[in-house]
Every structure is written in structure tokens, then in C-alpha cells.
Write a protein that holds these residues in place. Structure first.
Motif, PDB file in Angstrom:
ATOM      1  N   LYS A   1       2.209  -4.629  -0.146  1.00  0.00           N
ATOM      2  CA  LYS A   1       2.329  -6.090  -0.068  1.00  0.00           C
ATOM      3  C   LYS A   1       0.990  -6.591   0.455  1.00  0.00           C
TER       4      LYS A   1
ATOM      5  N   GLU B   1       1.561  -2.251  -7.172  1.00  0.00           N
ATOM      6  CA  GLU B   1       1.582  -0.791  -7.171  1.00  0.00           C
ATOM      7  C   GLU B   1       0.202  -0.297  -7.569  1.00  0.00           C
TER       8      GLU B   1
ATOM      9  N   LEU C   1       4.535  -0.723   1.640  1.00  0.00           N
ATOM     10  CA  LEU C   1       5.986  -0.822   1.521  1.00  0.00           C
ATOM     11  C   LEU C   1       6.612   0.539   1.274  1.00  0.00           C
ATOM     12  N   ASP C   2       5.938   1.355   0.440  1.00  0.00           N
ATOM     13  CA  ASP C   2       6.488   2.660   0.112  1.00  0.00           C
ATOM     14  C   ASP C   2       5.373   3.585  -0.357  1.00  0.00           C
TER      15      ASP C   2
ATOM     16  N   GLU D   1       0.789 -14.253  -1.386  1.00  0.00           N
ATOM     17  CA  GLU D   1       1.327 -12.915  -1.132  1.00  0.00           C
ATOM     18  C   GLU D   1       1.814 -12.319  -2.439  1.00  0.00           C
TER      19      GLU D   1
ATOM     20  N   PRO E   1       5.560   3.694   6.028  1.00  0.00           N
ATOM     21  CA  PRO E   1       5.515   2.264   5.690  1.00  0.00           C
ATOM     22  C   PRO E   1       5.131   1.436   6.911  1.00  0.00           C
TER      23      PRO E   1
ATOM     24  N   GLU F   1       0.184  -4.413   3.717  1.00  0.00           N
ATOM     25  CA  GLU F   1       1.291  -3.654   4.273  1.00  0.00           C
ATOM     26  C   GLU F   1       1.743  -2.625   3.248  1.00  0.00           C
TER      27      GLU F   1
ATOM     28  N   THR G   1       3.236  -8.338  -4.280  1.00  0.00           N
ATOM     29  CA  THR G   1       3.594  -6.929  -4.161  1.00  0.00           C
ATOM     30  C   THR G   1       3.022  -6.217  -5.375  1.00  0.00           C
TER      31      THR G   1
ATOM     32  N   SER H   1       3.352   1.430  -3.166  1.00  0.00           N
ATOM     33  CA  SER H   1       3.738   0.021  -3.263  1.00  0.00           C
ATOM     34  C   SER H   1       3.184  -0.719  -2.043  1.00  0.00           C
TER      35      SER H   1
END
Length: 168
Positions: A67, A54, A89-90, A50, A23, A87, A52, A65
Motif C-alpha cells: 500500500k 503488486e 500488506l503481504d 493511496e 506485514p 506499507e 495498493t 502486495s
């Protein structure tokens, strides 16, 4: 003998440990514009959106995931995208996530005399090589996050959604 059988069954049923993209911020892409440059920030209003999202879905595994944020500049009635940041995230086990080094920016409206609204295409590539008994998975997945200067976004061809609203 019993120990050998248990060890063999455990190694066959277990999942292999493969690396994933950690991440954090992905390398910032450059913007490749199909038209001229947007006006200077002092000459227009700026905002940052912004979301989030998938992407890189591939059964039976979980998606990545991300961002995604973008700076947008408006001068009524036109809008431009000035910057894109992504970014991670996961990333599920075994998923390598890469961002295309260049984001293509074009226009959303093709009607004559209509307001200009930038659309940025953020291409994401994911690869997975993982063993889950009884098979080996080799996946190459592509994702597309589209961003509009109006503050809307789309993931993998979904309908446009205003940033700040849940995607689902």
C-alpha cells in the motif's frame, strides 16, 4: 524401514520454511529532489493519494502486495510530492522486501513553459531463497512504483493510472 522411506520422501517433497518480511509499515524514505523545494503547505492545496500494488513478481511465486500513499501539493498549474509512505500488506513465504532509503523526485514534463509535475521513483528490492522440490530458488527482484503529483501511478513500467482505480 518403511518409516525411514516415508520420512525421507516427506523431507524431499516438502518446502523449506524460510522467513519473510512481516506485514507493516516499511521505513519511511527520504525524498531526494532534483529541483528546489515545493511551496509551503499554507501556500498551496494538499491532498493524499493511496494505491495498493503488486510488485516483485517471480514465477512460480506470488508477488509482494504494497500500500503506497503520497502527499501531493498543488498550486495551479504545478504539482509537487511532499511525502511518501509504504506499507507491506503481504509477502509470500520466503520473500524479503526492502525499500530504497531514498526516493528520487524529478519532473514529469520536459516541455518549455509547461506546468511542473513531480514524479517520485520508489524502488523496491526483493530477495527469495527457497527450496521447492526439485530445485532451489535464488531470486533477486527489483520493482519500481512511480508516483505523480497529479495523483497517477505506474508499477514496473505499466501505463499511468489514476489513484483510486483498479490496477490490472
Amino acid at each position: 524401514m518403511r518409516a525411514i522411506v516415508v520420512l525421507t520422501l516427506t523431507s524431499l517433497c516438502g518446502c523449506s520454511q524460510t522467513s519473510s518480511t512481516p506485514p507493516g509499515a516499511l521505513p519511511r524514505p527520504s525524498l531526494l529532489r532534483s529541483t528546489g523545494q515545493p511551496p509551503a503547505p499554507a501556500d498551496a492545496d494538499s491532498a493524499r493519494s493511496e494505491v495498493t500494488v503488486e510488485t516483485c513478481r517471480g514465477a512460480p511465486f506470488l508477488p509482494a502486495s504494497l500500500k503506497v500513499s503520497w502527499e501531493r501539493t498543488t498550486r495551479d498549474p504545478d504539482g509537487w510530492i511532499r511525502d511518501v509512505q509504504v506499507e507491506l500488506l503481504d509477502a509470500p513465504e520466503g520473500l524479503i522486501v526492502e525499500l530504497a532509503p531514498t526516493v528520487t523526485v524529478g519532473g514529469a514534463n520536459l516541455e518549455p513553459n509547461a506546468p511542473w509535475v513531480d514524479v517520485a521513483d520508489v524502488a523496491v528490492s526483493c530477495t527469495r531463497r527457497q527450496f521447492r522440490f526439485p530445485r532451489q530458488y535464488d531470486q533477486s527482484l527489483k520493482g519500481l512504483v512511480q508516483l505523480k503529483a497529479s495523483g497517477e501511478f505506474s508499477v514496473d513500467g505499466s501505463p499511468w493510472t489514476p489513484a483510486g482505480q483498479p490496477k490490472g
